[in-house]
Scaffold this motif. Structure first.
Motif, PDB file in Angstrom:
ATOM      1  N   LEU A 199       1.854  -3.074   2.159  1.00  0.00           N
ATOM      2  CA  LEU A 199       2.358  -2.248   1.096  1.00  0.00           C
ATOM      3  C   LEU A 199       1.407  -1.547   0.344  1.00  0.00           C
ATOM      4  O   LEU A 199       0.765  -2.197  -0.431  1.00  0.00           O
ATOM      5  CB  LEU A 199       3.433  -2.842   0.455  1.00  0.00           C
ATOM      6  CG  LEU A 199       3.948  -1.897  -1.012  1.00  0.00           C
ATOM      7  CD1 LEU A 199       4.590  -0.615  -0.300  1.00  0.00           C
ATOM      8  CD2 LEU A 199       4.850  -2.627  -1.999  1.00  0.00           C
ATOM      9  N   PHE A 200       0.750  -0.330   0.606  1.00  0.00           N
ATOM     10  CA  PHE A 200      -0.239   0.271  -0.087  1.00  0.00           C
ATOM     11  C   PHE A 200       0.049   1.293  -1.003  1.00  0.00           C
ATOM     12  O   PHE A 200       0.665   2.210  -0.774  1.00  0.00           O
ATOM     13  CB  PHE A 200      -1.202   0.930   0.797  1.00  0.00           C
ATOM     14  CG  PHE A 200      -2.515   1.334   0.774  1.00  0.00           C
ATOM     15  CD1 PHE A 200      -3.656   0.504   0.930  1.00  0.00           C
ATOM     16  CD2 PHE A 200      -2.802   2.412  -0.083  1.00  0.00           C
ATOM     17  CE1 PHE A 200      -4.709   0.735   0.669  1.00  0.00           C
ATOM     18  CE2 PHE A 200      -4.082   2.530  -0.508  1.00  0.00           C
ATOM     19  CZ  PHE A 200      -5.324   1.969  -0.187  1.00  0.00           C
ATOM     20  N   ILE A 201      -0.349   0.927  -2.249  1.00  0.00           N
ATOM     21  CA  ILE A 201       0.195   1.775  -3.473  1.00  0.00           C
ATOM     22  C   ILE A 201      -1.103   2.451  -4.154  1.00  0.00           C
ATOM     23  O   ILE A 201      -2.266   1.958  -4.205  1.00  0.00           O
ATOM     24  CB  ILE A 201       0.486   0.655  -4.589  1.00  0.00           C
ATOM     25  CG1 ILE A 201       1.787  -0.164  -4.104  1.00  0.00           C
ATOM     26  CG2 ILE A 201       0.708   1.566  -5.812  1.00  0.00           C
ATOM     27  CD1 ILE A 201       1.978  -1.308  -5.128  1.00  0.00           C
ATOM     28  N   SER A 202      -0.932   3.781  -4.298  1.00  0.00           N
ATOM     29  CA  SER A 202      -2.039   4.749  -4.891  1.00  0.00           C
ATOM     30  C   SER A 202      -1.312   5.825  -5.275  1.00  0.00           C
ATOM     31  O   SER A 202      -0.105   6.324  -5.392  1.00  0.00           O
ATOM     32  CB  SER A 202      -2.961   5.050  -3.558  1.00  0.00           C
ATOM     33  OG  SER A 202      -4.005   5.811  -4.109  1.00  0.00           O
ATOM     34  N   HIS A 203      -2.090   6.583  -6.189  1.00  0.00           N
ATOM     35  CA  HIS A 203      -1.725   7.887  -6.756  1.00  0.00           C
ATOM     36  C   HIS A 203      -2.513   8.930  -5.936  1.00  0.00           C
ATOM     37  O   HIS A 203      -2.105  10.172  -6.239  1.00  0.00           O
ATOM     38  CB  HIS A 203      -1.962   7.902  -8.427  1.00  0.00           C
ATOM     39  CG  HIS A 203      -3.271   7.816  -8.627  1.00  0.00           C
ATOM     40  ND1 HIS A 203      -3.924   6.821  -9.144  1.00  0.00           N
ATOM     41  CD2 HIS A 203      -4.375   8.643  -8.649  1.00  0.00           C
ATOM     42  CE1 HIS A 203      -5.334   6.919  -9.522  1.00  0.00           C
ATOM     43  NE2 HIS A 203      -5.300   8.052  -9.089  1.00  0.00           N
ATOM     44  N   ASN A 204      -3.253   8.428  -5.174  1.00  0.00           N
ATOM     45  CA  ASN A 204      -4.159   9.333  -4.392  1.00  0.00           C
ATOM     46  C   ASN A 204      -3.615   9.586  -2.945  1.00  0.00           C
ATOM     47  O   ASN A 204      -3.208   8.722  -2.274  1.00  0.00           O
ATOM     48  CB  ASN A 204      -5.487   9.101  -4.100  1.00  0.00           C
ATOM     49  CG  ASN A 204      -6.472  10.075  -3.446  1.00  0.00           C
ATOM     50  OD1 ASN A 204      -5.913  10.961  -2.778  1.00  0.00           O
ATOM     51  ND2 ASN A 204      -7.698  10.109  -3.750  1.00  0.00           N
ATOM     52  N   LEU A 205      -2.787  10.938  -2.934  1.00  0.00           N
ATOM     53  CA  LEU A 205      -1.995  11.115  -1.502  1.00  0.00           C
ATOM     54  C   LEU A 205      -2.977  11.217  -0.276  1.00  0.00           C
ATOM     55  O   LEU A 205      -2.321  10.834   0.686  1.00  0.00           O
ATOM     56  CB  LEU A 205      -1.194  12.459  -1.818  1.00  0.00           C
ATOM     57  CG  LEU A 205       0.167  12.303  -2.260  1.00  0.00           C
ATOM     58  CD1 LEU A 205       0.078  12.041  -3.866  1.00  0.00           C
ATOM     59  CD2 LEU A 205       1.266  13.356  -2.030  1.00  0.00           C
ATOM     60  N   ALA A 206      -4.208  11.726  -0.472  1.00  0.00           N
ATOM     61  CA  ALA A 206      -5.122  12.060   0.613  1.00  0.00           C
ATOM     62  C   ALA A 206      -5.547  10.368   1.204  1.00  0.00           C
ATOM     63  O   ALA A 206      -5.587  10.161   2.214  1.00  0.00           O
ATOM     64  CB  ALA A 206      -6.301  12.497   0.340  1.00  0.00           C
ATOM     65  N   VAL A 207      -5.521   9.400   0.395  1.00  0.00           N
ATOM     66  CA  VAL A 207      -5.877   8.101   0.772  1.00  0.00           C
ATOM     67  C   VAL A 207      -4.898   7.508   1.446  1.00  0.00           C
ATOM     68  O   VAL A 207      -4.953   6.794   2.363  1.00  0.00           O
ATOM     69  CB  VAL A 207      -6.287   7.182  -0.684  1.00  0.00           C
ATOM     70  CG1 VAL A 207      -6.257   5.723  -0.557  1.00  0.00           C
ATOM     71  CG2 VAL A 207      -7.708   7.704  -1.155  1.00  0.00           C
ATOM     72  N   VAL A 208      -3.549   7.662   0.934  1.00  0.00           N
ATOM     73  CA  VAL A 208      -2.640   6.962   1.443  1.00  0.00           C
ATOM     74  C   VAL A 208      -1.927   7.788   2.980  1.00  0.00           C
ATOM     75  O   VAL A 208      -1.762   7.143   3.719  1.00  0.00           O
ATOM     76  CB  VAL A 208      -1.154   7.302   0.692  1.00  0.00           C
ATOM     77  CG1 VAL A 208       0.324   6.677   1.302  1.00  0.00           C
ATOM     78  CG2 VAL A 208      -1.381   6.475  -0.614  1.00  0.00           C
ATOM     79  N   ASP A 209      -2.190   9.127   2.988  1.00  0.00           N
ATOM     80  CA  ASP A 209      -1.993   9.750   4.162  1.00  0.00           C
ATOM     81  C   ASP A 209      -3.238   9.224   5.430  1.00  0.00           C
ATOM     82  O   ASP A 209      -2.900   9.076   6.433  1.00  0.00           O
ATOM     83  CB  ASP A 209      -2.296  11.349   4.074  1.00  0.00           C
ATOM     84  CG  ASP A 209      -2.341  12.098   5.182  1.00  0.00           C
ATOM     85  OD1 ASP A 209      -1.479  11.863   6.068  1.00  0.00           O
ATOM     86  OD2 ASP A 209      -3.205  13.055   5.485  1.00  0.00           O
ATOM     87  N   TYR A 210      -4.496   8.775   4.978  1.00  0.00           N
ATOM     88  CA  TYR A 210      -5.239   8.185   5.730  1.00  0.00           C
ATOM     89  C   TYR A 210      -4.949   6.725   6.497  1.00  0.00           C
ATOM     90  O   TYR A 210      -5.334   6.374   7.244  1.00  0.00           O
ATOM     91  CB  TYR A 210      -6.851   7.961   5.159  1.00  0.00           C
ATOM     92  CG  TYR A 210      -7.704   7.474   5.997  1.00  0.00           C
ATOM     93  CD1 TYR A 210      -8.139   8.372   7.020  1.00  0.00           C
ATOM     94  CD2 TYR A 210      -8.402   6.362   5.865  1.00  0.00           C
ATOM     95  CE1 TYR A 210      -9.190   7.737   7.899  1.00  0.00           C
ATOM     96  CE2 TYR A 210      -9.036   5.800   6.544  1.00  0.00           C
ATOM     97  CZ  TYR A 210      -9.965   6.388   7.553  1.00  0.00           C
ATOM     98  OH  TYR A 210     -10.831   6.037   8.597  1.00  0.00           O
ATOM     99  N   LEU A 211      -3.934   6.036   5.651  1.00  0.00           N
ATOM    100  CA  LEU A 211      -3.848   4.759   6.080  1.00  0.00           C
ATOM    101  C   LEU A 211      -2.221   4.481   6.472  1.00  0.00           C
ATOM    102  O   LEU A 211      -2.134   3.652   7.550  1.00  0.00           O
ATOM    103  CB  LEU A 211      -4.052   3.899   4.690  1.00  0.00           C
ATOM    104  CG  LEU A 211      -5.394   3.476   4.658  1.00  0.00           C
ATOM    105  CD1 LEU A 211      -5.405   2.366   3.358  1.00  0.00           C
ATOM    106  CD2 LEU A 211      -6.271   2.515   5.922  1.00  0.00           C
ATOM    107  N   ALA A 212      -1.357   5.369   5.776  1.00  0.00           N
ATOM    108  CA  ALA A 212      -0.095   4.827   5.929  1.00  0.00           C
ATOM    109  C   ALA A 212       0.700   5.342   7.164  1.00  0.00           C
ATOM    110  O   ALA A 212       0.225   6.465   7.650  1.00  0.00           O
ATOM    111  CB  ALA A 212       0.872   5.273   4.605  1.00  0.00           C
ATOM    112  N   ASP A 213       1.689   4.675   7.627  1.00  0.00           N
ATOM    113  CA  ASP A 213       2.731   5.283   8.543  1.00  0.00           C
ATOM    114  C   ASP A 213       3.869   5.919   8.129  1.00  0.00           C
ATOM    115  O   ASP A 213       4.047   7.067   8.628  1.00  0.00           O
ATOM    116  CB  ASP A 213       3.073   4.019   9.563  1.00  0.00           C
ATOM    117  CG  ASP A 213       1.930   3.095  10.015  1.00  0.00           C
ATOM    118  OD1 ASP A 213       1.331   3.782  10.909  1.00  0.00           O
ATOM    119  OD2 ASP A 213       1.786   1.940   9.909  1.00  0.00           O
TER     120      ASP A 213
END
Length: 646
Positions: free
Chosen positions: A513-527
């Motif tokens: 469960l990866f929490i962030s306010h940076n959508l580009a970071v989450v886009d790089y990791l999340a499914d």
């Protein structure tokens, strides 16, 4: 435009017990009137030391060895700031008046013992002949100019009563109340939400346009630099590696260091096969264990149903002149995490992300709802009902990587002791097997066995975060919660950690469960990605669907506020100034506005795509006459609740 500031061959050294450190080495650049110049580089490159030297605020262990800093204010003769004694009357007349600074961490830079209004007013009274009444009026006007909706009330608040974004606005008001010719902005948007970051950028650019203020922007976020700066100076180990216009340096970088920085920035819509290129890669060696069976992938690991958490005011707060109401930190939240996936959670500060993650990890208790965690054979465990020894055994299954690597590690323990502690607490193995396991974990996160006997204070932020990840992996957990693990790290160190998490996920079959306010970071990791606002989940979708077809107005506002590292594709800050949609009262039909305060539930508008809405139509669909949650047009993931906060 004439030069406002000329820095010529500036050299600054720090004298420490370990020896002399040259923080700035023969640095030269210039700033014209009304221009934004960015100093770009990693932590330790000398950016902040340069800004402090310009204000005469270097610590006592630092000394300017050589060089000039010529400041030309109006028609007056140029002043060499490097030759002025920092405590002299001449320097005090310039500092805070003609040259001012926005410090990186406003909650540290502002006094906790004085109100915001007193601190801003003090800066004005030191440099202007005004009485207290006039100063107060100027303070209120300054607070209003930086976006406070109730500036008169805000002037009487203390910094700890305001959020990080509001404290940053107060810092901007204090730095600009005297209308300086030069404003030094030291990482003014670091760790801020993307929407608050856009607002801070807009405020700074408005100051530039209205008053002709020149800005020296100290930053490592290349998206912010591309959207604000006219020229850029790239620093590494105190020296200028490359300088020029922002457009030239982004489109045609020549120095390998700048190419490395640009290659380390995650961008929305990156091909999933594309890998970030940090300046220093962290190889993940082969591992002996932990890999999850491929057959388990995609099966539910954890299911959250209608979880809510209310924070009540302290008893003493009820006696205040304006009593504070109880508020929902998490409200009717439902979702599931599948084995082998990385589920992203994004939203602004205060939306409930961290509270929700603590409830999942049982560090915080929920007031309502149910959390169920499933074994490999599908048997479920009621997580919220666990107590005593059963809860202690369950904790091996979920581990946590904290946001701040500097406070998350015990400074009195060695790295080896920190990583081995979970094994000791749960009684796993003997001393010999624990030592072998710790060595394997340290190698796994890209550190050396020689680091095991060192203490956390001898490591950088990125290295400390890797130690935190090694500690989280020690118990071979089924789920790891990453709470903003890269929010305050340099872009290249951020790329190291993101690549490490991605490699560990692929190699070990981790569920995250990866929490962030940076959508580009989450886009790089999340499914898949969940978007949270005001304690509510407003949208859940596969990452490629969310960015291609965002439905909820809050999701679209978040995406629209992301600064891209491309000077030819800058944000329209004037449109973003009124674009914050984190308040449910501002959500239009069908995302809000139900009769009697009724709230919509999450409904499935497309396969795997859930949106908080009354209907399953398109975002531009006109308001329907029916004011009830949808049940037939889309699958309801959670029931609609009554409106209004507790």
């Amino acid at each position: 435009m004439s030069d406002l500031l000329s820095v010529e061959d500036l050299t600054v050294e720090f004298w420490t017990p370990a020896g002399t450190i040259r923080a700035v080495n023969k640095l030269s650049f210039r700033i014209r009137r009304g221009e934004v110049v960015a100093l770009v580089g990693e932590s330790g490159s000398g950016k902040s030391a340069t800004g402090l030297a310009l204000l005469g605020l270097l610590p006592r262990v630092a000394k300017i060895l050589s060089g000039r800093m010529l400041f030309r204010d109006g028609d007056a003769p140029p002043v060499d700031l490097a030759s002025l004694p920092p405590r002299s009357r001449a320097f005090r007349a310039i500092r805070g008046d003609r040259i001012s600074m926005i410090f990186q961490e406003p909650t540290v830079a502002l006094s906790p013992l004085h109100t915001i209004g007193n601190q801003i007013g003090e800066a004005l009274r030191l440099h202007r002949d005004v009485d207290r009444g006039q100063a107060h009026r100027e303070v209120v006007a300054a607070l209003e100019a930086v976006g406070f909706t109730r500036p008169e009330e805000a002037a009487h608040k203390y910094p700890f009563e305001l959020s990080g974004g509001l404290n940053q606005r107060a810092m901007i008001a204090m730095a600009t109340i005297c209308r300086p010719a030069l404003l030094i902005a030291d990482e003014p948007t670091t760790a801020l939400d993307v929407t608050v970051q856009a607002e801070v950028m807009r405020l700074l650019m408005d100051l530039k346009e209205r008053h002709g203020t020149a800005i020296l922007l100290v930053a490592h976020d290349l998206g912010v630099v591309a959207n604000m700066a006219d020229e850029m100076v790239v620093m590494h180990h105190g020296e200028a590696m490359e300088r020029g216009t922002v457009r030239d340096l982004f489109h045609d970088p020549r120095h390998p260091y700048l190419k490395g920085l640009i290659g380390a920035v995650p961008r929305l819509g990156m091909d999933r096969a594309t890998r970030l290129r940090p300046l220093r890669e962290i190889p993940v060696p082969p591992v002996r264990s932990q890999a999850r069976p491929a057959a388990e992938a995609g099966r539910p690991l954890l299911r959250v149903d209608d979880v809510s958490k209310v924070f009540h005011p302290r008893p003493g707060a009820m006696l205040a002149a304006t009593p504070r109401a109880s508020t929902y930190a998490v409200r009717n939240v439902s979702f599931e995490i599948r084995r082998g996936e990385c589920l992203g959670l994004v939203g602004e500060s205060g939306c409930g992300k961290t509270t929700l993650s603590k409830i999942v990890a049982r560090s915080e208790n929920a007031d309502e709802g149910r959390i169920e965690m499933f074994d490999a054979d599908g048997a479920g465990t009621n997580v919220l009902g666990l107590t005593g020894e059963a809860l202690r055994r369950w904790r091996r299954r979920v581990q946590y990587v904290f946001q701040n690597p500097y406070s998350a590690l015990n400074p009195r323990m060695t790295v080896g002791g920190i990583v081995a502690e979970p094994l000791l607490v749960h009684g796993i193995g003997d001393e010999r097997s624990r030592k072998a396991r710790v060595k394997e974990l340290i190698r796994l996160v890209g550190l050396d066995e020689s680091h095991l006997n060192r203490h956390p204070n001898s490591f950088s932020g990125g290295q400390r975060q890797r130690i935190g990840i090694a500690r989280a992996l020690a118990l071979e957990p089924e789920l790891i919660v990453f709470d903003e693990p890269v929010s305050a790290l340099d872009v290249s160190v951020q790329a190291q950690i993101l690549n490490l998490v991605r490699d560990l996920k692929d190699r070990l079959g981790l569920t995250c469960l990866f929490i962030s306010h940076n959508l580009a970071v989450v886009d790089y990791l999340a499914d898949r990605i969940m978007v949270m606002a005001a304690g509510r989940l407003v949208e859940i979708a596969p990452r490629e669907v969310l960015f291609r077809e965002p439905r909820h107005p809050y999701t679209r506002a978040l995406i629209a506020a992301i600064p891209e590292p491309d000077p030819d594709n800058r944000l329209d800050l004037s449109k973003l100034s009124a674009g914050r949609r984190s308040d449910p009262a501002t959500w239009p039909w069908p995302y809000g506005g139900g009769e009697g305060g009724a709230e919509p539930g999450l409904i499935e508008v497309a396969p795997e795509h859930f949106v908080r809405s009354f209907v399953a139509g398109t975002p531009d669909e006109p308001r329907s006459a029916r004011h009830a949650p949808a049940t037939s047009e889309g699958r309801v993931l959670e029931p609609a609740g009554a409106g209004g906060e507790a």
